[in-house]
Design an enzyme around this catalytic site. Structure first.
Site, PDB file in Angstrom:
ATOM      1  N   SER A 266       0.408  12.079  -5.577  1.00 40.30           N
ATOM      2  CA  SER A 266      -0.277  12.040  -4.286  1.00 40.30           C
ATOM      3  C   SER A 266      -0.483  10.625  -3.759  1.00 40.30           C
ATOM      4  O   SER A 266      -1.275  10.430  -2.838  1.00 40.30           O
ATOM      5  CB  SER A 266      -1.628  12.752  -4.377  1.00 40.30           C
ATOM      6  OG  SER A 266      -1.447  14.116  -4.672  1.00 40.30           O
ATOM      7  N   ARG A 520       1.998   1.337   3.760  1.00 45.01           N
ATOM      8  CA  ARG A 520       1.292   0.057   3.792  1.00 45.01           C
ATOM      9  C   ARG A 520       0.190   0.023   4.849  1.00 45.01           C
ATOM     10  O   ARG A 520      -0.722  -0.797   4.757  1.00 45.01           O
ATOM     11  CB  ARG A 520       2.268  -1.110   3.939  1.00 45.01           C
ATOM     12  CG  ARG A 520       3.050  -1.095   5.229  1.00 45.01           C
ATOM     13  CD  ARG A 520       4.275  -1.970   5.099  1.00 45.01           C
ATOM     14  NE  ARG A 520       3.935  -3.380   4.933  1.00 45.01           N
ATOM     15  CZ  ARG A 520       4.857  -4.343   4.856  1.00 45.01           C
ATOM     16  NH1 ARG A 520       6.139  -4.047   4.885  1.00 45.01           N
ATOM     17  NH2 ARG A 520       4.505  -5.590   4.733  1.00 45.01           N
TER      18      ARG A 520
HETATM   19  P1  GTP Z   1       1.728  10.202 -10.519  1.00 44.70           P
HETATM   20  O1  GTP Z   1       2.515   9.091 -11.121  1.00 44.70           O
HETATM   21  O2  GTP Z   1       2.382  11.545 -10.695  1.00 44.70           O
HETATM   22  O3  GTP Z   1       0.312  10.241 -10.995  1.00 44.70           O
HETATM   23  O4  GTP Z   1       1.760  10.022  -8.903  1.00 44.70           O
HETATM   24  P2  GTP Z   1       1.110   9.002  -7.863  1.00 44.70           P
HETATM   25  O5  GTP Z   1      -0.237   9.459  -7.447  1.00 44.70           O
HETATM   26  O6  GTP Z   1       1.225   7.609  -8.342  1.00 44.70           O
HETATM   27  O7  GTP Z   1       2.028   9.240  -6.585  1.00 44.70           O
HETATM   28  P3  GTP Z   1       3.096   8.282  -5.864  1.00 44.70           P
HETATM   29  O8  GTP Z   1       2.481   7.025  -5.301  1.00 44.70           O
HETATM   30  O9  GTP Z   1       4.246   8.107  -6.761  1.00 44.70           O
HETATM   31  O10 GTP Z   1       3.498   9.179  -4.599  1.00 44.70           O
HETATM   32  C1  GTP Z   1       4.023  10.482  -4.713  1.00 44.70           C
HETATM   33  C2  GTP Z   1       4.768  10.851  -3.472  1.00 44.70           C
HETATM   34  O11 GTP Z   1       3.908  10.742  -2.298  1.00 44.70           O
HETATM   35  C3  GTP Z   1       5.958   9.926  -3.203  1.00 44.70           C
HETATM   36  O12 GTP Z   1       7.070  10.733  -2.895  1.00 44.70           O
HETATM   37  C4  GTP Z   1       5.512   9.089  -2.020  1.00 44.70           C
HETATM   38  O13 GTP Z   1       6.607   8.714  -1.211  1.00 44.70           O
HETATM   39  C5  GTP Z   1       4.512   9.976  -1.272  1.00 44.70           C
HETATM   40  N1  GTP Z   1       3.465   9.154  -0.574  1.00 44.70           N
HETATM   41  C6  GTP Z   1       2.726   8.165  -1.136  1.00 44.70           C
HETATM   42  N2  GTP Z   1       1.906   7.578  -0.222  1.00 44.70           N
HETATM   43  C7  GTP Z   1       2.117   8.210   0.967  1.00 44.70           C
HETATM   44  C8  GTP Z   1       1.559   8.058   2.299  1.00 44.70           C
HETATM   45  O14 GTP Z   1       0.706   7.222   2.583  1.00 44.70           O
HETATM   46  N3  GTP Z   1       2.034   8.915   3.261  1.00 44.70           N
HETATM   47  C9  GTP Z   1       2.985   9.868   2.978  1.00 44.70           C
HETATM   48  N4  GTP Z   1       3.377  10.656   3.968  1.00 44.70           N
HETATM   49  N5  GTP Z   1       3.539  10.029   1.735  1.00 44.70           N
HETATM   50  C10 GTP Z   1       3.124   9.226   0.739  1.00 44.70           C
END
Ligand code: GTP
Ligand code: SPV
Ligand code: MN
Length: 612
Positions: A266, A520
Site C-alpha cells: 500500500s 512524490r
Molecule cells: P510491502 O513491501 O508489501 O509491505 O509494500 P509497501 O507498503 O512498501 O508498498 P509499495 O510502496 O511497494 O507500493 C505498492 C504498490 O502501490 C506499488 O505498485 C506502487 O506503485 C503503488 N503506490 C505506492 N504509492 C502510491 C501512490 O501514492 N499513489 C498510487 N496511485 N499508487 C501508489
C-alpha cells in the site's frame, strides 16, 4: 553425519549457546554439509549460485531468480503464533499451543535437509550498539542458498555479531527448512507448509517455502512477530510494519522524522523513497530510513525514538519507474549487487522487466521469459494477457544503495519521532490527510486502519478489511494487550508525536481516476502535518480530526480539478457514520480493549452524530 564442532571451530564461532543450537538442529534436519556465513562470503556464494543455475546474471553486479511458481508470497493461513499461554490468543494471530505445534514442526523437519547444505546465518536486526540489541540478535539456519543471499542484503550478517553478545544466550533461534516445494500441496487441504513463531520461546520454525517473509526469518518473523512480542513482554518497545523517513527544511534547518504503517503493498516503500517535488524547489530534502519495519522506544531523555532494524529493501517491483520511484531505480543500478525475484527476464540480453517499468513491454520478444520461465514469444492466444512479472515480484538491495538513505541510518541512537501516520487504500471517505492530536484517538485510528476488500463479491460494500496498525498478518499477541502497550509506550514519551491518517488512493466515483496524484506529491500533506504540529497552521476541525484548508496545503505547480480538491479536503459525514458501525463490530472482537480506546470511539461517533 557432519562433524558440527569441527565446522564451527574452523569458522571461529565460539558462542556456546549458538553451537549447541546448531548441533541440535543439524541432528534433526540432517544436512550433508554445514557452512557458517558472514556478509564477506557474498561474492563466493553469488558465484556458487550462478554456477548452480539458482540465479542468473541480470547485468553487471545484478542477479535474477525465480521462486517455485506456487511459492510467491507470504501465506497468512499457514502462519501461526504458538505460545505456552492461551491468553496470547488474539483475533488475528492464528494462535495455537506451543506443545501442539512444536512436535508437528519437528516431524516435518526431520531429515528434510538431507542432501543439502545447512547455512548458519548469524544476524542482527539493529545497528550494533542499539539500546534494543538484546532483542535483535538471531541465528537463521537455512538449507537454501538464495535465502542466504537475501539475508546478507536484508540484515546485518556476521559471526562477530553473535559472538560478542552481552547475554550470549539472548538470540532468536530461527530455523528455515525449504521442503520439497513441488510436493507440499500449497493451497490445498493437504497443505504441508507451516510458518510458526514460538514467541515465548524466541524460536521460529518455518517449513515449506523459500520466498520473502516465509523464508528470510530476520525480516518479519523476527523483526515484526517476535520483536513485537518481546517489546510487549519486556515492556520496552514497539515493533511495527512501518516506514520511517526524515524531512529537512533547508530554510529553517529543522529536521523531522515521520514513521507510519500502511498495509502490505500500500505504499510504504514508495513513500520512504519519495523525493521532494520539483515544484517546491530545493527547499526540502527527504531522507530514507526504512520502508517496512520500525522499532520504537522511549529514550532516557523521554523522547520517542525509532529505528529501522533492517539493512536492506525488499520492494515491490510493479509500477516502479522513473516517474513513480526514481530512487528505487537508482538503488538497483548495475554494481549494486541487487537481486530480482519473479520479474520477467531476457535470457539473451539479461535485462529484466515488470509491469509498469515502461508503458509497454519490450517490443522485441526475443529471449524474454515470464516469471514462470515460459517464453513470451511462444504464448498461446489465451495467455497473451497474463502479466510478464508476478504482481508480487520484488527487488532486493542493501540500504547503502538507496541514494537518499539518511547519513545517520545506522546510528544506534535511532531518531526522534515527530509524527506517526496510518494509511490504507480507501476509494472514498478518507480525506487526503487528517491530523489527530489526542493519543488515544491516534491509537484508535491505528486500530481501525484498513484497506478496502479487493474481492467485492465476498466483502460488504464499503467495508474495509481491517488491518490494525498494518500489523494484521504480523500480530503476535492479543489485540487488547497490544492497544494497551501502545498507550503505555506513547504515554511515556514527554514530547508526544502527532498522529495522522493519510489516503493517497481516493477515486472518482464515476471514472475511477485517482483524485490525488500521489507518489512524490505525498510530501505536501506531510509538510502540512509538521506545520500543524509546530502551530504554524491551524487547519479545520472535523469530527475525525483536523484537515488542511486549501490555502494551507502547498499546491504550487499542481493542476488539480477543483472538485477533486474539494473531495479530498472534506469528509463525507454519511459514509463516516456508516463506518462507525463497522468499527464497533471490528473492535468488539478484541478482548480487554482498554477503556480509553472505547472512549475515543464514542467521542468520534458522537461528534459525527452532532455534525449537521
Ligand atoms: P510491502 O513491501 O508489501 O509491505 O509494500 P509497501 O507498503 O512498501 O508498498 P509499495 O510502496 O511497494 O507500493 C505498492 C504498490 O502501490 C506499488 O505498485 C506502487 O506503485 C503503488 N503506490 C505506492 N504509492 C502510491 C501512490 O501514492 N499513489 C498510487 N496511485 N499508487 C501508489
Ligand atoms: C509484505 O508482504 O508486507 C512484505 C514482503 O513486506 S514479505 O517479506 O514477504 O513479508
Ligand atoms: Mn511489508
Amino acid at each position: 553425519m557432519v562433524d558440527v564442532d569441527k565446522v564451527l571451530d574452523e569458522a571461529g564461532l565460539t558462542n556456546p549457546h549458538v553451537r549447541e543450537y546448531v548441533k541440535e538442529w543439524a541432528a534433526i534436519t540432517t544436512p550433508d554439509r554445514i557452512e557458517v556465513v558472514s556478509a564477506a562470503d557474498d561474492a563466493r556464494l553469488i558465484q556458487e549460485s550462478l554456477d548452480a543455475g539458482e540465479i542468473e546474471p541480470a547485468g553487471e553486479g545484478l542477479y535474477y531468480s525465480r521462486s517455485y511458481y506456487k511459492d510467491t508470497a507470504r501465506s497468512e493461513e499457514r502462519t501461526i503464533v504458538a505460545t505456552n499461554k492461551p491468553s496470547d490468543k488474539g483475533a488475528y494471530n492464528n494462535w495455537r499451543p506451543a506443545d501442539e505445534m512444536k512436535p508437528i514442526m519437528l516431524e516435518r523437519m526431520k531429515g528434510a535437509s538431507a542432501g543439502k547444505t545447512m547455512y548458519v546465518v548469524p544476524y542482527l536486526m539493529a545497528p550494533p550498539g542499539s539500546p534494543l540489541e538484546a532483542y535483535a540478535a538471531g541465528v537463521e539456519l537455512t538449507d537454501h542458498r538464495t535465502v542466504v543471499l537475501h539475508m546478507i542484503r536484508m540484515a546485518r550478517v556476521g559471526i562477530d555479531l553473535i559472538d560478542n553478545l552481552a547475554d550470549p544466550d539472548s538470540f532468536v533461534r530461527a530455523v528455515h527448512v525449504t521442503g520439497d516445494l513441488p510436493n507440499l500441496g500449497q493451497g490445498t487441504p493437504e497443505d504441508e507448509r507451516y510458518f510458526v513463531t514460538v514467541a515465548d520461546e524466541r524460536t521460529i520454525l518455518h517449513y515449506g517455502s523459500s520466498y520473502g517473509g516465509n523464508a528470510l526469518l530476520g525480516k518479519i518473523a523476527h523483526g515484526l512477530r517476535q520483536a513485537s512480542y518481546d517489546g510487549w513482554a519486556s515492556g520496552k518497545f514497539l515493533a511495527e510494519q512501518f516506514m520511517l523517513l526524515g524531512i529537512t527544511d533547508k530554510q529553517t534547518g529543522k529536521k523531522y522524522h515521520i514513521c507510519g504503517g500502511f498495509p502490505s503493498a500500500s505504499g510504504k516503500t514508495n513513500l520512504a523513497m519519495t523525493l521532494a517535488p520539483d515544484a517546491l524547489g530545493d527547499r526540502y530534502y527527504v531522507e530514507f530510513y526504512g520502508d517496512d519495519i520500525a522499532w520504537l522506544w522511549v529514550g532516557e531523555d523521554g523522547k520517542l525514538y525509532g529505528m529501522n532494524p533492517e539493512n536492506g529493501v525488499f520492494g515491490v517491483a510493479k509500477d516502479t519507474n522513473e516517474l513513480t520511484n526514481p530512487t528505487a531505480l537508482d538503488s538497483i543500478q548495475p554494481g549494486t549487487q541487487a537481486l530480482f525475484t519473479n520479474v520477467a527476464y531476457n535470457e539473451k540480453t539479461h535485462e529484466v522487466w515488470w509491469e509498469g517499468k515502461t508503458k509497454n513491454p519490450p517490443a522485441d520478444l526475443d529471449g524474454w521469459r515470464d516469471w514462470k520461465g515460459s517464453l513470451i514469444a511462444e504464448r498461446t492466444p489465451e495467455d497473451q494477457n497474463e502479466p510478464w512479472a508476478h504482481p508480487n515480484s520484488r527487488f532486493t538491495t542493501a540500504l547503502s544503495n538507496v541514494p537518499n538513505v539518511a547519513s545517520d541510518y545506522d546510528d544506534p541512537k535511532g531518531v526522534p519521532i515527530d509524527g506517526i501516520i496510518f494509511g490504507g487504500r480507501t476509494r472514498d471517505r478518507e480525506p487526503l490527510i487528517r491530523a489527530i492530536d489526542d493519543i488515544a484517538e491516534g491509537v484508535y485510528d491505528g486500530l481501525t486502519l484498513g484497506a478496502e476488500a479487493t474481492f467485492a463479491a465476498e466483502g460488504v460494500e464499503g467495508q474495509l478489511r481491517y488491518d490494525p496498525m498494518s500489523m494484521r498478518p504480523f500480530m503476535s499477541y492479543a489485540e487488547g494487550a497490544y492497544a494497551a502497550h501502545w498507550l503505555k509506550i506513547i504515554g511515556q514519551a514527554t514530547e508526544k508525536p502527532v498522529f495522522a491518517h493519510v489516503n493517497w488512493f481516493q477515486r472518482d466515483a464515476e471514472d475511477g481516476h485517482f483524485l490525488w496524484p500521489g507518489y512524490r506529491e505525498n510530501l505536501r500533506p506531510l509538510l502540512w502535518l509538521m506545520q500543524y504540529k509546530n502551530g504554524e497552521v491551524t487547519g479545520r476541525k472535523t469530527p475525525v480530526g483536523v484537515l488542511p484548508t486549501e490555502e494551507e496545503l502547498d499546491l504550487s505547480g499542481l493542476d488539480l480539478p477543483q472538485e477533486d480538491l474539494d473531495r479530498i479536503l472534506t469528509i463525507d459525514v454519511e459514509r463516516w457514520r456508516q463506518e462507525m458501525g463497522f468499527r464497533e463490530e471490528h473492535l468488539k472482537q478484541f478482548d480487554g480493549l482498554p477503556e480509553e480506546i472505547w472512549e475515543a470511539h464514542r467521542r468520534v461517533a458522537k461528534a459525527l452524530e452532532d455534525e449537521a
